[in-house]
Design a protein around this motif. Structure first.
Motif, PDB file in Angstrom:
ATOM      1  N   LYS A  98       0.836  -1.210   0.000  1.00  0.00           N
ATOM      2  CA  LYS A  98       0.000   0.000   0.000  1.00  0.00           C
ATOM      3  C   LYS A  98       0.869   1.257   0.000  1.00  0.00           C
ATOM      4  O   LYS A  98       0.689   2.138  -0.837  1.00  0.00           O
ATOM      5  CB  LYS A  98      -0.921  -0.021   1.225  1.00  0.00           C
ATOM      6  CG  LYS A  98      -1.848   1.183   1.291  1.00  0.00           C
ATOM      7  CD  LYS A  98      -2.967   0.960   2.294  1.00  0.00           C
ATOM      8  CE  LYS A  98      -3.854   2.189   2.401  1.00  0.00           C
ATOM      9  NZ  LYS A  98      -3.545   3.016   3.567  1.00  0.00           N
ATOM     10  N   ALA A  99       1.806   1.340   0.923  1.00  0.00           N
ATOM     11  CA  ALA A  99       2.658   2.524   0.993  1.00  0.00           C
ATOM     12  C   ALA A  99       4.068   2.239   0.486  1.00  0.00           C
ATOM     13  O   ALA A  99       4.759   3.137   0.026  1.00  0.00           O
ATOM     14  CB  ALA A  99       2.732   3.027   2.435  1.00  0.00           C
ATOM     15  N   THR A 156       8.070   4.490 -13.378  1.00  0.00           N
ATOM     16  CA  THR A 156       7.438   4.500 -12.062  1.00  0.00           C
ATOM     17  C   THR A 156       6.187   5.380 -12.106  1.00  0.00           C
ATOM     18  O   THR A 156       5.730   5.744 -13.185  1.00  0.00           O
ATOM     19  CB  THR A 156       8.403   5.021 -10.969  1.00  0.00           C
ATOM     20  OG1 THR A 156       8.707   6.373 -11.248  1.00  0.00           O
ATOM     21  CG2 THR A 156       9.675   4.218 -10.911  1.00  0.00           C
ATOM     22  N   ASN A 157       5.647   5.712 -10.965  1.00  0.00           N
ATOM     23  CA  ASN A 157       4.551   6.686 -10.949  1.00  0.00           C
ATOM     24  C   ASN A 157       4.776   7.619  -9.766  1.00  0.00           C
ATOM     25  O   ASN A 157       5.583   7.332  -8.879  1.00  0.00           O
ATOM     26  CB  ASN A 157       3.186   5.973 -10.956  1.00  0.00           C
ATOM     27  CG  ASN A 157       2.791   5.409  -9.611  1.00  0.00           C
ATOM     28  OD1 ASN A 157       2.880   6.096  -8.589  1.00  0.00           O
ATOM     29  ND2 ASN A 157       2.354   4.160  -9.592  1.00  0.00           N
ATOM     30  N   PRO A 158       4.095   8.765  -9.750  1.00  0.00           N
ATOM     31  CA  PRO A 158       4.411   9.771  -8.735  1.00  0.00           C
ATOM     32  C   PRO A 158       4.243   9.285  -7.293  1.00  0.00           C
ATOM     33  O   PRO A 158       4.852   9.846  -6.382  1.00  0.00           O
ATOM     34  CB  PRO A 158       3.429  10.921  -9.045  1.00  0.00           C
ATOM     35  CG  PRO A 158       3.083  10.730 -10.487  1.00  0.00           C
ATOM     36  CD  PRO A 158       3.107   9.255 -10.727  1.00  0.00           C
ATOM     37  N   ASP A 159       3.450   8.226  -7.073  1.00  0.00           N
ATOM     38  CA  ASP A 159       3.301   7.692  -5.712  1.00  0.00           C
ATOM     39  C   ASP A 159       4.424   6.723  -5.345  1.00  0.00           C
ATOM     40  O   ASP A 159       4.436   6.190  -4.237  1.00  0.00           O
ATOM     41  CB  ASP A 159       1.971   6.938  -5.574  1.00  0.00           C
ATOM     42  CG  ASP A 159       0.798   7.889  -5.573  1.00  0.00           C
ATOM     43  OD1 ASP A 159       1.004   9.070  -5.214  1.00  0.00           O
ATOM     44  OD2 ASP A 159      -0.307   7.449  -5.962  1.00  0.00           O
ATOM     45  N   LYS A 160       5.315   6.424  -6.286  1.00  0.00           N
ATOM     46  CA  LYS A 160       6.366   5.443  -6.013  1.00  0.00           C
ATOM     47  C   LYS A 160       7.755   6.092  -6.064  1.00  0.00           C
ATOM     48  O   LYS A 160       8.726   5.483  -6.509  1.00  0.00           O
ATOM     49  CB  LYS A 160       6.237   4.283  -7.015  1.00  0.00           C
ATOM     50  CG  LYS A 160       4.945   3.479  -6.823  1.00  0.00           C
ATOM     51  CD  LYS A 160       4.768   2.394  -7.862  1.00  0.00           C
ATOM     52  CE  LYS A 160       5.115   1.030  -7.336  1.00  0.00           C
ATOM     53  NZ  LYS A 160       4.767  -0.065  -8.273  1.00  0.00           N
ATOM     54  N   ARG A 161       7.790   7.349  -5.590  1.00  0.00           N
ATOM     55  CA  ARG A 161       9.064   8.113  -5.619  1.00  0.00           C
ATOM     56  C   ARG A 161      10.165   7.399  -4.843  1.00  0.00           C
ATOM     57  O   ARG A 161      11.358   7.570  -5.127  1.00  0.00           O
ATOM     58  CB  ARG A 161       8.852   9.502  -4.997  1.00  0.00           C
ATOM     59  CG  ARG A 161       8.258  10.494  -5.940  1.00  0.00           C
ATOM     60  CD  ARG A 161       9.224  11.677  -6.166  1.00  0.00           C
ATOM     61  NE  ARG A 161       9.046  12.257  -7.488  1.00  0.00           N
ATOM     62  CZ  ARG A 161       8.022  13.020  -7.842  1.00  0.00           C
ATOM     63  NH1 ARG A 161       7.075  13.309  -6.990  1.00  0.00           N
ATOM     64  NH2 ARG A 161       7.957  13.504  -9.073  1.00  0.00           N
ATOM     65  N   HIS A 198       7.666   8.808 -15.468  1.00  0.00           N
ATOM     66  CA  HIS A 198       6.397   8.448 -14.830  1.00  0.00           C
ATOM     67  C   HIS A 198       5.378   7.964 -15.849  1.00  0.00           C
ATOM     68  O   HIS A 198       5.214   8.568 -16.905  1.00  0.00           O
ATOM     69  CB  HIS A 198       5.828   9.643 -14.067  1.00  0.00           C
ATOM     70  CG  HIS A 198       6.590   9.928 -12.812  1.00  0.00           C
ATOM     71  ND1 HIS A 198       6.480  11.085 -12.104  1.00  0.00           N
ATOM     72  CD2 HIS A 198       7.475   9.157 -12.129  1.00  0.00           C
ATOM     73  CE1 HIS A 198       7.273  11.037 -11.043  1.00  0.00           C
ATOM     74  NE2 HIS A 198       7.889   9.876 -11.043  1.00  0.00           N
ATOM     75  N   HIS A 234       1.700   8.015 -15.917  1.00  0.00           N
ATOM     76  CA  HIS A 234       0.729   8.729 -15.080  1.00  0.00           C
ATOM     77  C   HIS A 234      -0.564   7.970 -14.858  1.00  0.00           C
ATOM     78  O   HIS A 234      -1.235   8.160 -13.848  1.00  0.00           O
ATOM     79  CB  HIS A 234       0.484  10.131 -15.650  1.00  0.00           C
ATOM     80  CG  HIS A 234       1.682  11.011 -15.427  1.00  0.00           C
ATOM     81  ND1 HIS A 234       1.957  11.595 -14.211  1.00  0.00           N
ATOM     82  CD2 HIS A 234       2.704  11.334 -16.233  1.00  0.00           C
ATOM     83  CE1 HIS A 234       3.086  12.266 -14.288  1.00  0.00           C
ATOM     84  NE2 HIS A 234       3.567  12.126 -15.516  1.00  0.00           N
TER      85      HIS A 234
END
Ligand code: UTP
Length: 269
Positions: free
Chosen positions: A21-22, A55-60, A101, A103
């Motif tokens: 999740k995080a 990747t995506n912006p939540d997986k920095r 990213h 998106h």
């Protein structure tokens, strides 16, 4: 000479919830390092110098793992503990890691399509960021040491000059869980493909060889991805684009020596 790898790591990882999740599933640890570090190490061992992470912006956090951290390094130096970051820092001396990213999570094929400009007109490796390969043999005896798929695929490309898919043999009762190839075994462990079928029924599978998370692709795949309509789950599937590519050019499959483990699914076999 293959110098670039593209590592899709932008998916939601729903099968790994709540663990993912995080913390991205590609960062879940195996022994002392995150899964995706092994993936990049596999590429570096095959002579890859240019790594593109999708990747995506939540997986920095994935990008952060491959960036130097001067404050932490300074603190470790002062405590005489620099060895704790040695594996990642040595890796970063061998490869340049960039990221792009995706998106919207429109599928693996769509993730690979993001790499079009970066890849240009050269063949490239593609490694799923959530799957690692390890030797099934004891590595005590270096004569028996197993080649990892990145090395196997880049070496095979030098001879074949076609797209190549890494394959693992699966038991007949499990073919309906994987993308399965059909084709002719032209030498031990080397197939010339004539079909790629996503999760076939057990009695309709053309073989027991499953597509397993590593690909050697040529830039024609991007044209094919652009004309691939959304398939299963409304996602743009890499397997569908490979089927289009198969109508244009020969594709080979190489049975890998190492054993794959994906964080989201049980190991093959
Ligand atoms: P999966 O097929 O496991 O998909 O992706 P997923 O979305 O991550 O996971 P589930 O199905 O929700 O559990 C295989 C690889 O492709 C990447 C994933 O990050 C993983 O490394 N991927 C998948 C993308 O980069 N983008 C996507 O849109 C889908």
């Amino acid at each position: 000479m293959i110098t670039k790898t593209v590592i899709p790591a932008a998916g939601f990882g729903t099968r790994m919830l709540p663990a993912a999740k995080a913390v991205p599933k590609e960062l879940l640890p195996i022994l002392d390092r995150p899964t995706i570090q092994y993936v990049v190490e596999e590429a570096a061992a095959a002579g890859i110098t240019d790594v593109l992470l999708i990747t995506n912006p939540d997986k920095r956090a994935i990008e952060d793992h491959f960036a130097r951290n001067p404050a932490l390094e300074q603190r470790l130096r002062a405590a005489n503990k620099s060895h704790l970051l040695a594996s990642i820092n040595t890796l970063l001396e061998k490869v340049t890691v960039r990221s792009l990213h995706q998106h919207e999570q429109k599928g693996l094929g769509h993730a690979v399509l993001q790499a079009e400009q970066h890849v240009g007109d050269q063949p490239f490796l593609c490694q799923l960021g959530d799957t690692i390969f390890s030797s099934p043999l004891s590595t005590q005896d270096s004569a028996l040491s197993t080649l990892l798929p990145a090395q196997q695929l880049t070496t095979a490309y030098n001879d074949l000059k076609t797209p190549i898919i890494a394959l693992e043999k699966v038991p007949p009762e499990k073919v309906d869980r994987y993308g399965i190839i059909g084709g002719q075994e032209i030498s031990p462990g080397l197939f010339k493909l004539d079909a790629l079928i996503e999760k076939p029924a057990r009695d309709a599978a053309p073989s027991q060889y499953a597509i397993c998370a590593r690909y050697l692709l040529t830039p024609e795949i991007f044209d094919c991805l652009e004309s691939t309509p959304p398939g299963k789950n409304g996602e743009i599937q890499l397997t569908d684009a490979l089927n289009l590519l198969l109508q244009r050019t020969a594709i080979h499959g190489v049975v890998v020596q190492a054993k794959g483990t994906t964080s989201a699914t049980p190991p093959i076999g």
